[in-house]
Write an enzyme that holds these catalytic residues in place. Sequence first.
Site, PDB file in Angstrom:
ATOM      1  N   LYS A 144      14.930  -3.635   0.599  1.00  0.00           N
ATOM      2  CA  LYS A 144      14.552  -2.310   0.113  1.00  0.00           C
ATOM      3  C   LYS A 144      15.594  -1.741  -0.844  1.00  0.00           C
ATOM      4  O   LYS A 144      15.242  -1.165  -1.885  1.00  0.00           O
ATOM      5  CB  LYS A 144      14.336  -1.375   1.306  1.00  0.00           C
ATOM      6  N   LYS A 163       7.591  -5.848   0.670  1.00  0.00           N
ATOM      7  CA  LYS A 163       8.968  -5.699   0.186  1.00  0.00           C
ATOM      8  C   LYS A 163       9.629  -7.040  -0.112  1.00  0.00           C
ATOM      9  O   LYS A 163      10.424  -7.161  -1.044  1.00  0.00           O
ATOM     10  CB  LYS A 163       9.798  -4.906   1.199  1.00  0.00           C
ATOM     11  N   GLU A 165       4.616   1.236  -4.248  1.00  0.00           N
ATOM     12  CA  GLU A 165       5.208   2.417  -3.613  1.00  0.00           C
ATOM     13  C   GLU A 165       5.519   2.189  -2.139  1.00  0.00           C
ATOM     14  O   GLU A 165       6.564   2.612  -1.635  1.00  0.00           O
ATOM     15  CB  GLU A 165       4.255   3.610  -3.750  1.00  0.00           C
ATOM     16  N   ASP A 194      15.816  -6.610   6.168  1.00  0.00           N
ATOM     17  CA  ASP A 194      14.759  -5.695   5.735  1.00  0.00           C
ATOM     18  C   ASP A 194      15.334  -4.580   4.864  1.00  0.00           C
ATOM     19  O   ASP A 194      14.822  -4.285   3.774  1.00  0.00           O
ATOM     20  CB  ASP A 194      14.047  -5.102   6.953  1.00  0.00           C
ATOM     21  N   VAL A 215       9.053   0.168  -0.008  1.00  0.00           N
ATOM     22  CA  VAL A 215      10.388   0.636   0.390  1.00  0.00           C
ATOM     23  C   VAL A 215      10.334   1.624   1.545  1.00  0.00           C
ATOM     24  O   VAL A 215      10.912   1.396   2.597  1.00  0.00           O
ATOM     25  CB  VAL A 215      11.131   1.266  -0.799  1.00  0.00           C
ATOM     26  N   GLY A 273       7.520   2.916   3.162  1.00  0.00           N
ATOM     27  CA  GLY A 273       6.270   3.081   3.889  1.00  0.00           C
ATOM     28  C   GLY A 273       5.535   4.298   3.346  1.00  0.00           C
ATOM     29  O   GLY A 273       5.167   4.352   2.179  1.00  0.00           O
ATOM     30  N   VAL A 313      -1.510  -2.894   8.237  1.00  0.00           N
ATOM     31  CA  VAL A 313      -1.585  -2.083   7.017  1.00  0.00           C
ATOM     32  C   VAL A 313      -2.921  -2.281   6.311  1.00  0.00           C
ATOM     33  O   VAL A 313      -3.554  -1.315   5.863  1.00  0.00           O
ATOM     34  CB  VAL A 313      -0.417  -2.415   6.068  1.00  0.00           C
ATOM     35  N   GLU A 367       9.783  -6.117  16.160  1.00  0.00           N
ATOM     36  CA  GLU A 367       9.022  -7.351  16.323  1.00  0.00           C
ATOM     37  C   GLU A 367       9.593  -8.171  17.489  1.00  0.00           C
ATOM     38  O   GLU A 367      10.714  -7.954  17.946  1.00  0.00           O
ATOM     39  CB  GLU A 367       9.103  -8.189  15.046  1.00  0.00           C
TER      40      GLU A 367
END
Length: 411
Positions: free
Chosen positions: A200, A100, A124, A196, A127, A129, A12, A185
């Site tokens: 979120k 997150k 932003e 995950d 949650v 992407g 990212v 992963e």
Amino acid sequence: MVSVAIMGHGVVGSGVAEILTTHKKKLFAGLGEEIYVKKILDLREFPDSPLADRFTKNFDDILNDIEIRVVVEVMGGLKPAYDYVKRCLKAGKNVVTSNKELVAAHGAELLSIAKEENVNFLFEASVGGGIPIIRPMSQCLVANNVDEVAGILNGTTNFILTKMIADGMQFDDALKLAQDLGFAERNPAADIEGHDACRKICILASLAYGKHIYPDSVHTEGITKITLEDVKYAEAFGCVIKLIGKVKKLDDGRIDIMVAPMFVPEESQLANIDYEFNGIMVRGDCTGDVVFYGKGAGKLPTASAVVADVVDCCKHLKTRKFLYWTDGDGKNILPINESVSAMYVRVLGSDIMAKAAELFGTVTKIEMADAESGETAFVTSEVAYGEFTDKIKALESMDVEVKSTIRIGDL
């Protein structure tokens, strides 16, 4: 010119740097000022990067630089991200993150510090992407009382379930394919065990209802127990199985929040969201159902959301945006045993429907032509989860083997 720093140059972070340098004209047109990447924090060397001269391994180079007004945190995890973000905010710097785990664990505290220092803490990308959801909920839907938020919040699990549904793949084979394609992963536990998605939905619930919801307060189930037999019974019942993060406000003011696999009716707007795509439904009292759909992860989709927050910070350097919730103690969360839903049950044994009716009252048998010999599946009427588990134990005492139980989603 507004100077920014990026902490982390992974998938990212490199995407954020790429967009900020290759889309300069577009960003200048929207902002009226140049956004300049002054520092990039990473312990690794990137000698071939066009920004190689701006890398540092020393966080203090960012913290003590008064020209850096916006800091992007894309390192992930809590250490050292939490400490670095907290110190940046206290130093009067705006912070943008896609983390997150950080927001779910410390969002209330960090928002409070941002308020005290009159700076922005925006997230932003944490949650959905690349899917816009935080800004729409806090701005576009602000006139609504949010009755419910429900969604497919994890692309890895959605990809696995889609392969099971569409191609008849076993769970383990679908997981391996997801790993081979880069959707999962090497250690997929955070995805397939629901953690995950839990982080979120906690962020969305905190935003919707104004009190911080901590992940360890939320009942969380993953998809590791879902089988092809369950997938087939869901189809026979007119549903598909999705991992759903869901929060609903109850009449008494409490919220019913969980992450769990659910039978989603085929007519639901969430039923046809497949593969690595995510979908988030916000149910407002004025708008009704509004669904946000797109890729929930990936280098450029997530980086795009981060950069949008950077631009927002640059526009509001002297005027803080109102994005805020207070800390929470979990007392507003409905205990999972009181949560009510209809349930799918798959069992092995004899005289099942009579035994099920004796315990649950009205039950609906799911007819499937190629069911295993001695196997029966049925759906109960709505029942509190604690009462349901007690009745399942009673059913097992009647010489019945319970193979699977899954919630029926009211979506």
